[in-house]
Design a protein around this motif. Sequence first.
Motif, PDB file in Angstrom:
ATOM      1  N   THR C  61       1.411  -0.607   0.357  1.00  0.00           N
ATOM      2  CA  THR C  61       2.022  -0.418   1.679  1.00  0.00           C
ATOM      3  C   THR C  61       2.536   1.004   1.794  1.00  0.00           C
ATOM      4  N   ILE C  62       2.429   1.539   3.002  1.00  0.00           N
ATOM      5  CA  ILE C  62       3.016   2.837   3.296  1.00  0.00           C
ATOM      6  C   ILE C  62       3.969   2.639   4.460  1.00  0.00           C
ATOM      7  N   ASP C  63       5.235   3.005   4.258  1.00  0.00           N
ATOM      8  CA  ASP C  63       6.254   2.842   5.289  1.00  0.00           C
ATOM      9  C   ASP C  63       6.260   1.407   5.823  1.00  0.00           C
ATOM     10  N   GLY C  64       6.149   0.467   4.892  1.00  0.00           N
ATOM     11  CA  GLY C  64       6.218  -0.937   5.277  1.00  0.00           C
ATOM     12  C   GLY C  64       4.931  -1.512   5.827  1.00  0.00           C
ATOM     13  N   ARG C  65       3.926  -0.692   6.017  1.00  0.00           N
ATOM     14  CA  ARG C  65       2.698  -1.174   6.653  1.00  0.00           C
ATOM     15  C   ARG C  65       1.618  -1.391   5.593  1.00  0.00           C
ATOM     16  N   SER C  66       1.054  -2.576   5.563  1.00  0.00           N
ATOM     17  CA  SER C  66       0.010  -2.862   4.588  1.00  0.00           C
ATOM     18  C   SER C  66      -1.225  -2.025   4.894  1.00  0.00           C
ATOM     19  N   GLN C  67      -1.822  -1.495   3.820  1.00  0.00           N
ATOM     20  CA  GLN C  67      -2.990  -0.627   4.012  1.00  0.00           C
ATOM     21  C   GLN C  67      -4.290  -1.409   3.843  1.00  0.00           C
ATOM     22  N   GLN C  68      -4.161  -2.689   3.559  1.00  0.00           N
ATOM     23  CA  GLN C  68      -5.361  -3.491   3.383  1.00  0.00           C
ATOM     24  C   GLN C  68      -6.173  -3.471   4.676  1.00  0.00           C
ATOM     25  N   ASN C  69      -7.458  -3.464   4.553  1.00  0.00           N
ATOM     26  CA  ASN C  69      -8.374  -3.468   5.708  1.00  0.00           C
ATOM     27  C   ASN C  69      -8.329  -2.197   6.538  1.00  0.00           C
ATOM     28  N   LEU C  70      -7.590  -1.190   6.081  1.00  0.00           N
ATOM     29  CA  LEU C  70      -7.636   0.090   6.806  1.00  0.00           C
ATOM     30  C   LEU C  70      -8.648   0.991   6.115  1.00  0.00           C
ATOM     31  N   ARG C  71      -9.561   1.541   6.906  1.00  0.00           N
ATOM     32  CA  ARG C  71     -10.521   2.467   6.325  1.00  0.00           C
ATOM     33  C   ARG C  71      -9.828   3.825   6.095  1.00  0.00           C
ATOM     34  N   PRO C  72     -10.397   4.683   5.229  1.00  0.00           N
ATOM     35  CA  PRO C  72      -9.718   5.958   4.940  1.00  0.00           C
ATOM     36  C   PRO C  72      -9.347   6.726   6.208  1.00  0.00           C
ATOM     37  N   ASN C  73     -10.243   6.709   7.205  1.00  0.00           N
ATOM     38  CA  ASN C  73      -9.940   7.510   8.399  1.00  0.00           C
ATOM     39  C   ASN C  73      -8.914   6.851   9.312  1.00  0.00           C
ATOM     40  N   GLN C  74      -8.496   5.624   8.958  1.00  0.00           N
ATOM     41  CA  GLN C  74      -7.435   4.986   9.744  1.00  0.00           C
ATOM     42  C   GLN C  74      -6.085   5.126   9.060  1.00  0.00           C
ATOM     43  N   ARG C  75      -6.103   5.594   7.797  1.00  0.00           N
ATOM     44  CA  ARG C  75      -4.836   5.796   7.102  1.00  0.00           C
ATOM     45  C   ARG C  75      -4.358   7.203   7.400  1.00  0.00           C
ATOM     46  N   ASN C  76      -3.073   7.389   7.299  1.00  0.00           N
ATOM     47  CA  ASN C  76      -2.535   8.703   7.610  1.00  0.00           C
ATOM     48  C   ASN C  76      -2.188   9.419   6.302  1.00  0.00           C
ATOM     49  N   ILE C  77      -3.253   9.870   5.620  1.00  0.00           N
ATOM     50  CA  ILE C  77      -3.081  10.407   4.266  1.00  0.00           C
ATOM     51  C   ILE C  77      -3.802  11.747   4.171  1.00  0.00           C
ATOM     52  N   GLY C  78      -3.203  12.669   3.426  1.00  0.00           N
ATOM     53  CA  GLY C  78      -3.884  13.926   3.164  1.00  0.00           C
ATOM     54  C   GLY C  78      -4.325  13.941   1.715  1.00  0.00           C
ATOM     55  N   MET C  79      -5.493  14.556   1.452  1.00  0.00           N
ATOM     56  CA  MET C  79      -5.954  14.544   0.070  1.00  0.00           C
ATOM     57  C   MET C  79      -6.545  15.894  -0.312  1.00  0.00           C
ATOM     58  N   VAL C  80      -6.255  16.324  -1.542  1.00  0.00           N
ATOM     59  CA  VAL C  80      -6.813  17.562  -2.075  1.00  0.00           C
ATOM     60  C   VAL C  80      -7.638  17.197  -3.300  1.00  0.00           C
ATOM     61  N   PHE C  81      -8.877  17.689  -3.326  1.00  0.00           N
ATOM     62  CA  PHE C  81      -9.797  17.308  -4.396  1.00  0.00           C
ATOM     63  C   PHE C  81      -9.856  18.385  -5.470  1.00  0.00           C
ATOM     64  N   GLN C  82     -10.291  17.960  -6.656  1.00  0.00           N
ATOM     65  CA  GLN C  82     -10.384  18.904  -7.769  1.00  0.00           C
ATOM     66  C   GLN C  82     -11.332  20.056  -7.450  1.00  0.00           C
ATOM     67  N   ALA C  83     -12.489  19.729  -6.809  1.00  0.00           N
ATOM     68  CA  ALA C  83     -13.501  20.763  -6.543  1.00  0.00           C
ATOM     69  C   ALA C  83     -13.358  21.331  -5.134  1.00  0.00           C
ATOM     70  N   TYR C  84     -12.133  21.390  -4.632  1.00  0.00           N
ATOM     71  CA  TYR C  84     -11.798  21.972  -3.314  1.00  0.00           C
ATOM     72  C   TYR C  84     -12.390  21.189  -2.149  1.00  0.00           C
ATOM     73  N   ALA C  85     -13.750  21.001  -2.160  1.00  0.00           N
ATOM     74  CA  ALA C  85     -14.419  20.234  -1.106  1.00  0.00           C
ATOM     75  C   ALA C  85     -14.167  20.805   0.279  1.00  0.00           C
ATOM     76  N   LEU C  86     -14.045  22.124   0.388  1.00  0.00           N
ATOM     77  CA  LEU C  86     -13.975  22.729   1.723  1.00  0.00           C
ATOM     78  C   LEU C  86     -15.341  22.599   2.379  1.00  0.00           C
ATOM     79  N   PHE C  87     -15.348  22.483   3.699  1.00  0.00           N
ATOM     80  CA  PHE C  87     -16.628  22.398   4.400  1.00  0.00           C
ATOM     81  C   PHE C  87     -17.263  23.789   4.409  1.00  0.00           C
ATOM     82  N   PRO C  88     -18.437  23.941   3.805  1.00  0.00           N
ATOM     83  CA  PRO C  88     -18.987  25.289   3.609  1.00  0.00           C
ATOM     84  C   PRO C  88     -19.458  25.939   4.896  1.00  0.00           C
ATOM     85  N   ASN C  89     -19.664  25.136   5.928  1.00  0.00           N
ATOM     86  CA  ASN C  89     -20.168  25.692   7.185  1.00  0.00           C
ATOM     87  C   ASN C  89     -19.052  26.140   8.114  1.00  0.00           C
TER      88      ASN C  89
END
Lengths: 296, 260, 353
Positions: C61-89
């Motif tokens: 849960t985040i802020d009391g809200r269950s994250q089950q059944n939420l797709r990544p783009n419906q969650r309000n989360i920021g993520m930084v990857f090991q290999a940067y993963a910047l969009f090259p274009n």
Amino acid sequence: MSSDSSAAPPPARAPFRLPLHWLGAAPFAIFVLLFLIMPTMRIVVGAFQTPDGSFTLDNIRGLFTTSILSAYWISIKISIASALLGCLIGFSVASAVVLGGLPKWIRGPLLTFSGVASNFAGVPLAFAFLATLGPVGLITVFLKSQLGIDLRALGFNILSFWGLTITYLFFQIPLMILIITPALDGLKREWREAAQILGATNAQYWRMVAFPILLPSFLGTLALLFANAFGAVATAIALTGSSLSIVPILLFAQIRGDVLGNPHLGYALAFGMIVVTGIANTIYIWLRARSERWLK
Amino acid sequence: MRKFWAWGALIFGMLYFILPLLGMTNFSLKMRRGVYSLDAYAVVLGDPRFQATFTYSILMALATIVFGVLLVVPTAYWVRLKLPGLRPYIEFVTLLPLVIPAIVIVFGYIRLYNTSSWLPLTGSITGTNILLMFGYATLALPYMYRSVDTGLRSIDIATLTEAAQSLGAGWTTILARIILPNVLVAVLSGAFLTFAIVIGEFTMAALLNRPAFGPYMQLLGANRAYEPAALAVMSFALTWGCLGLIQLVSRFQKGAQSAT
Amino acid sequence: MSFLTLTSLQKSFGPVQVVKDFNMSIEKGEFISFLGPSGCGKTTVLRMIAGFETPSGGAITIDGRSQQNLRPNQRNIGMVFQAYALFPNMNVAENVAFGLKVAGRPKAEIDARVKEMLGLIKLDHLADRYPYQMSGGQQQRVALARALAPKPQVLLLDEPLSALDAKIRVSLREEIRQIQQQLGITTVFVTHDQEEALSISDRIVVMNAGKADQIGKPADIYNRPATRFVANFVGTLNLIEAKVVDPAANRVSIGDQGVTLREPLGNAKAGDTVSLALRPEAGSTAPDARGDTALTGEVVSSNFLGSVIRTRMKVGDSIISFDMFNSPGLVPPTVGETVTLRFTAGDLLVIRD
Ligand SMILES: Nc1ncnc2c1ncn2[C@@H]1O[C@H](COP(=O)(O)OP(=O)(O)OP(=O)(O)O)[C@@H](O)[C@H]1O
Ligand SMILES: [Mg+2]
């Protein structure tokens, strides 16, 4: 060189060894010069010469007659159509295999088969399509006898624009698959995930990230396929004889027997081909360099 | 849903490729009315012109391969070893045959090496054969050079060369005994591809008037019904065989590398 | 209720259970590090929070809200990857703007926010650069700005520094910490570098084979490791085998030297073996060293490490290493010499497995 003068004098032999290095590349240079560069230059120069050797633009001007222009136009249309369709279909198949969640083992055989099919051009390819879509071909007969569809009556003819385009697709699609598969592999999983976690839908990811990244490879391959179809002579001649007036067939006839009645118009015709495929390939090389820079 | 589309695209693509192959095979077997038979193949194989042109093309292919290897391997080796600055230019030149249509190149040959020129190659049969072989070598150059150059990249030619020199080997020995065996797989795949290209080539042979297999097929196609399909089946099998051999050879190499 | 809670989280890939019963409550604004060896499941937990993997069991849960059944783009989360993963274009500004753009924010707001973010990572001058034109450290800072731009509730970083070289690693981790505190954003940071975790976290979760072995403040994790694994993984603690002599009086023996512990021995019986931990900087062999406890042993090795001298001595079956600050008057012990190490009994910790 001169900066060394204060040091001990170099061994006397040293300066003479330099040209020897270059000699190693000489056989190759001579071969390429004699059998690639000079013949091509002969055509290019000839396109701007009168029979007695003085400079003229008349040959080039001679291209702008209705029959020659229409030959170029049909050639370009067939090349564009077969390149576009080849790109689209090849892309669909490649992305189905790379991204569509199909079993992994399909990939190897598909690439091997594409390698074979992309080299199966020329005369035999024309025979294969005549035996399939020709007047008594497998599909034509099947459609007529089993489903009552008469392709001929519908206006389809293998010796036509669409017939040639469909035939060319047989080597265009596999070539696209061979080139675009590595590009699809180059799409990193993290890009999709980064887009998703930033709130993008799948469609937004494709529109804003994946498609722009693939675009240079896509356009570049389009240019390559275009040049590939534009220069194809054997398939066209074996399929249509001389019933379809496209540039390679016209040039073939001109070399054989000066059908245009002016040898130097033949040079101009060939020069036009070089210009068209040259432009297409320049685009290819330029776009490819761009996409490689991104995918580094 | 995604899988559905993926399978759809794959099956559509496969149909597109299988139907013509099926069509030509089917047609090639229908020479005798009402039943399937190998008559078309028998007629083709029994045709003396088939035998003559096929032999001619095979000999041309072999000559092209030998010449191509002798030209490309020393050059690629030398450029990597001593003239690395030249590599981008050489690479560009080797790609030119993909840009300049074969018909244009052979047109240039005809005008440049005709009987009244300084090098009248088309004046004699031997001369024309040699010219055609050079033409084939030009067409195969992009594949041959790329293949060999990639092969050379994976071995440390500088060290190998120095080691051989320190043991007193001359250049010929180094190339034949050290470098060639190490890039044999690359050379072989270039050779098979060359073979596949030369064996059915039409444009150059037709315009230089040589009795090669490609023009023979075209001639037969214009005059006969079933034999061309039989020829197409045989050509496809041949192409398949050549490229299958490339796969086999490169897989063999991978096995050998992982074993060491 | 905590801001981000993970309750009996589990994940199996086929028959292999990679995350086992993982529990954790994270407060709003906290900086938490997941620390553990390669393959222990850190990334898997992080990817479950992000929604890239579906848990086999448990709840998020985040802020009391269950994250089950939420797709990544419906969650309000920021993520930084090991290999940067910047969009090259896309250039730097476009990369940072991406999250706001897909959310359909007005252009003026996007521009302002991008500017603010680039100011935060001090890369205003590189707004027009493309990823391939930048160093790894710069790319990772852009990735951070991109993740923060849409104002996520939680920031996840998966080994964001491990592709960078040592100097930049140190400066960038401090920058990350400072930005995190400035924005007060709840952060989970994955690393296998203990120094990294110790230096910037509010709390650390030491993970071992899919479980949380210990959760605590950096100083607690370092000074009071709860398990042998934590003691081994964090820092360079000495682990000493001791034999219980008298459980009631907390007396044990190391080799044949008796020691009285401050800590209770729990339910150990006489003759049992217990593990004790001793920090290398806890004692000294100097003649004026103070302490109520002493161990005598033979010097096995002595290494000069610049600011400290690390000496290893043999006591019974255990090797104990200890560090002494280098000073001009100090004579380093020589190999074979017998020395006495003095320290306070409270420095000897009992490790429960
Ligand atoms: N998609 C997957 N399918 C099967 N096994 C997986 C998958 N993803 C991870 N694993 C396995 O799960 C275990 C934990 O992986 P995870 O990536 O979470 O480790 P980690 O702690 O992040 O390690 P590292 O420090 O190397 O990044 C590993 O043994 C890994 O092989
Ligand atoms: Mg990981």
